[in-house]
Design an enzyme around this catalytic site. Structure first.
Site, PDB file in Angstrom:
ATOM      1  N   GLU A  29      -2.356  11.543  12.790  1.00  0.00           N
ATOM      2  CA  GLU A  29      -1.001  11.625  12.441  1.00  0.00           C
ATOM      3  C   GLU A  29      -0.338  12.875  13.361  1.00  0.00           C
ATOM      4  OE1 GLU A  29       2.527  12.671   9.228  1.00  0.00           O
ATOM      5  OE2 GLU A  29       0.130  13.253   8.616  1.00  0.00           O
ATOM      6  N   ASP A  43      -5.265  10.937   8.466  1.00  0.00           N
ATOM      7  CA  ASP A  43      -4.051  11.737   8.151  1.00  0.00           C
ATOM      8  C   ASP A  43      -4.503  13.178   7.211  1.00  0.00           C
ATOM      9  OD1 ASP A  43      -1.685  12.806   6.850  1.00  0.00           O
ATOM     10  OD2 ASP A  43      -0.807  10.962   6.057  1.00  0.00           O
ATOM     11  N   ILE A  91      -3.178  15.838   5.981  1.00  0.00           N
ATOM     12  CA  ILE A  91      -2.637  16.132   4.543  1.00  0.00           C
ATOM     13  C   ILE A  91      -1.513  14.862   4.445  1.00  0.00           C
ATOM     14  CG2 ILE A  91      -1.225  17.540   3.270  1.00  0.00           C
ATOM     15  CD1 ILE A  91      -1.984  20.006   4.855  1.00  0.00           C
ATOM     16  N   ASP A  92      -1.933  14.087   3.604  1.00  0.00           N
ATOM     17  CA  ASP A  92      -0.873  13.027   3.065  1.00  0.00           C
ATOM     18  C   ASP A  92      -0.334  13.679   1.722  1.00  0.00           C
ATOM     19  OD1 ASP A  92       0.429  10.628   3.235  1.00  0.00           O
ATOM     20  OD2 ASP A  92      -0.964   9.937   1.680  1.00  0.00           O
ATOM     21  N   THR A 108       2.460  16.020   3.103  1.00  0.00           N
ATOM     22  CA  THR A 108       2.659  17.510   3.236  1.00  0.00           C
ATOM     23  C   THR A 108       4.034  18.026   2.507  1.00  0.00           C
ATOM     24  OG1 THR A 108       1.907  16.718   5.669  1.00  0.00           O
ATOM     25  CG2 THR A 108       3.509  18.731   5.473  1.00  0.00           C
ATOM     26  N   ASP A 163      -1.122   6.828   6.879  1.00  0.00           N
ATOM     27  CA  ASP A 163      -1.026   6.927   5.371  1.00  0.00           C
ATOM     28  C   ASP A 163      -1.850   5.857   4.625  1.00  0.00           C
ATOM     29  OD1 ASP A 163       1.025   8.781   5.679  1.00  0.00           O
ATOM     30  OD2 ASP A 163       2.465   7.429   6.578  1.00  0.00           O
TER      31      ASP A 163
END
Length: 304
Positions: A93, A113, A115-116, A118, A243
């Site tokens: 990402e 990802d 940190i899915d 954020t 995601d």
């Protein structure tokens, strides 16, 4: 006493083929084991960062957030994978946000990802995931979703089922949409036309009526909730391949189905998905969605 039939000699080409397939399977298992270990390390970084001030930046809009922790975790994962699997490709990402291409080829590709969720992370809302998907020949081979603050490790390997902390997952067997919980998110776009379509879909689904509509604030965890059987479906327009890559395999390996918001096969680059416990529920959701098409993840950037 009847004599046994002599065992036929193995075809050398078949033997080599089976041997190569076995070695390749072992290689992907090694990669998956490494992904699980990396997700745990990343989770530690996320939890530690929650104790500190979180410097927040924005990307495409004032509500499309990124933090130094997002960038730190992605660098940690990519650097470690490059050392262990130097020929593999990446879609990350934050790398894409920095200008790297978002091309899914036939090469072994890690889809990350860091940190899915954020926005959840920024506010310490307790659903934050590290999502690592792995694709070969444009087919997902494994998916790892680590819900850091819950300490739940969701894993799936193609053809081998889906698990949470080692316990097998199975989607809900509910076939009545009116007895279902549906999950969705509103995304980071605030374009009035897109927002109108998002709420049009939400209104139609809520008024079927369904038992309720929920959202964890992270696509990966929403998909894992479908796989766990606590909700019947998740849909969204505007998400990205990073995601949903890992979560898509968790859903399908738990017995669920994936579909485009207009029906038909899901395209991970289309930024549109329906994940459900069954085709019946998925098709019912599709009937209510006021669809639109955001720019694809693999679309060429506009000319400067």
């Amino acid at each position: 006493m009847r004599s046994r039939r002599p065992v036929e000699a193995a075809n050398p080409q078949q033997t080599v083929s089976r041997s190569c397939s076995s070695k390749m399977a072992d290689l992907w298992q090694n990669a998956m084991d490494h992904a699980v270990a990396l997700a745990r390390r990343a989770g530690e970084v996320v939890r530690e960062a929650l104790q500190d001030d979180r410097k927040v930046m924005t990307k495409s809009s004032s509500v499309d957030l990124v933090t130094q922790t997002d960038q730190k975790v992605e660098q940690l994962i990519i650097q470690s994978v490059k050392e262990k699997f130097p020929t593999h490709s990446f879609i990350g990402e934050e790398s894409v946000a920095a200008g790297e291409p978002c091309d899914l080829t036939n090469a072994p590709t890690w889809i990350i990802d860091p940190i899915d969720g954020t926005t959840n992370f920024v506010h310490a809302f307790p659903f934050v995931a590290v999502s690592i998907g792995f694709s070969v020949n444009k087919q997902m081979e494994f998916g790892v979703v680590y819900s850091c603050l819950e300490d739940k490790m969701y894993t799936a390997r193609r053809g081998n089922g889906a698990f949470c902390n080692g316990v097998p997952l199975q989607v809900s067997d509910q076939e009545d949409i009116k007895q279902s919980i549906i999950t969705t998110e509103f995304g980071s776009s605030r374009d009035p036309e897109a927002v109108e379509k998002i709420f049009s879909s939400l209104r139609s689904i809520l008024c079927i009526p369904v038992h309720g509509v929920r959202g964890a604030g992270t696509a990966a965890i929403n998909m894992c909730h479908v796989a766990s059987g606590c909700v019947e479906a998740y849909y969204e327009i505007g998400i990205h391949v990073w995601d949903i890559a890992a979560g898509s395999l968790v859903v399908s390996e738990a017995g669920g189905v994936l579909m485009d918001v207009e029906g038909g096969a899901v395209d991970l680059m289309s930024r549109r998905v329906v994940a459900a416990n069954s085709k019946t529920i998925a098709e019912r959701i599709v009937k209510e969605i006021d669809s639109f098409s955001p720019p694809r993840d693999d679309a060429a950037p506009p000319p400067v």
